[in-house]
Design a protein around this motif. Sequence first.
Motif, PDB file in Angstrom:
ATOM      1  N   ALA A 104      75.087 -34.608 -12.838  1.00 61.61           N
ATOM      2  CA  ALA A 104      74.950 -35.122 -11.471  1.00 61.61           C
ATOM      3  C   ALA A 104      75.182 -33.975 -10.496  1.00 61.61           C
ATOM      4  N   PHE A 105      74.134 -33.637  -9.752  1.00 58.44           N
ATOM      5  CA  PHE A 105      74.256 -32.638  -8.689  1.00 58.44           C
ATOM      6  C   PHE A 105      74.664 -33.371  -7.416  1.00 58.44           C
ATOM      7  N   LEU A 106      75.807 -32.993  -6.849  1.00 63.03           N
ATOM      8  CA  LEU A 106      76.338 -33.704  -5.691  1.00 63.03           C
ATOM      9  C   LEU A 106      75.823 -33.101  -4.382  1.00 63.03           C
ATOM     10  N   GLY A 107      74.537 -32.965  -4.275  1.00 61.26           N
ATOM     11  CA  GLY A 107      73.912 -32.560  -3.023  1.00 61.26           C
ATOM     12  C   GLY A 107      73.745 -31.063  -2.843  1.00 61.26           C
TER      13      GLY A 107
ATOM     14  N   GLY B 237      71.869 -34.219  -0.398  1.00 62.23           N
ATOM     15  CA  GLY B 237      72.697 -33.632   0.636  1.00 62.23           C
ATOM     16  C   GLY B 237      71.858 -33.275   1.846  1.00 62.23           C
ATOM     17  N   ASN B 238      72.477 -32.714   2.858  1.00 58.20           N
ATOM     18  CA  ASN B 238      71.780 -32.408   4.105  1.00 58.20           C
ATOM     19  C   ASN B 238      70.734 -31.310   3.954  1.00 58.20           C
ATOM     20  N   HIS B 239      70.870 -30.466   2.918  1.00 56.09           N
ATOM     21  CA  HIS B 239      69.887 -29.397   2.703  1.00 56.09           C
ATOM     22  C   HIS B 239      68.733 -29.826   1.793  1.00 56.09           C
ATOM     23  N   ASP B 240      68.831 -30.987   1.200  1.00 50.15           N
ATOM     24  CA  ASP B 240      67.817 -31.405   0.221  1.00 50.15           C
ATOM     25  C   ASP B 240      66.605 -32.006   0.934  1.00 50.15           C
ATOM     26  N   ILE B 241      65.702 -31.105   1.354  1.00 47.40           N
ATOM     27  CA  ILE B 241      64.533 -31.522   2.132  1.00 47.40           C
ATOM     28  C   ILE B 241      63.239 -31.463   1.330  1.00 47.40           C
TER      29      ILE B 241
END
Length: 209
Positions: A71-74, A104-108
């Motif tokens: 699990a990658f947490l963002g 996460g906020n960078h995962d666009i």
Amino acid sequence: MTIKIENCHFELHTSGAAFWKDKNMLLISDVHLGKISHFRKFGSAVPQKAIAKNFSELTKLVEHFSPAKIAFLGDLFHSSLNAEWDLFEEWVNLVTSEIILITGNHDIISPLKYEELNIKIQPMLKIGNFRLTHHPEATTADFNICGHIHPGFKLNGKGRQQLKLRCFYKSQNQLILPAFGEFTGNHYLKPKEEDQIFAITENEVILVN
């Protein structure tokens, strides 16, 4: 170092990852793949070999723990697609573990790209009394495991020496994982008396307060 939370056992690894032994699940936060290529594109003198190190460390972890799930947490990727996506595809194709990305906020990057690699994407993951997120959440109902902060700790010596170390930051209902990726930076926290700081050295994880 292995710690016990809610009757579950977590091994805190020197890479910054945590292995949830009871669930055979590897937890990794803030890898920021693509950041090094992004910096190099705009002229920053970041060594090319740093790109390979992220993937090498990920591979070592998987080989060491043989997790059923990762699990990658963002903030798996720092920004939009670049050449490191091809390396990521190659890495995923070598891994037999189920992979989950908690955004996460960078995962666009488009979710379709992850779906092509059979990677599940979701905003959070609840497992029993645990709530896995990217951003820290204030909760009393569940124990929150998260990232985003890139926690660090300054360890002071007698002669004004100071070590700046990544750390796992544990409070009453929360465990914040350090950033896994190279060149991600740290946010140095001031723990409360009841909090626990597990500092990461080259060879071990140490409870320092």
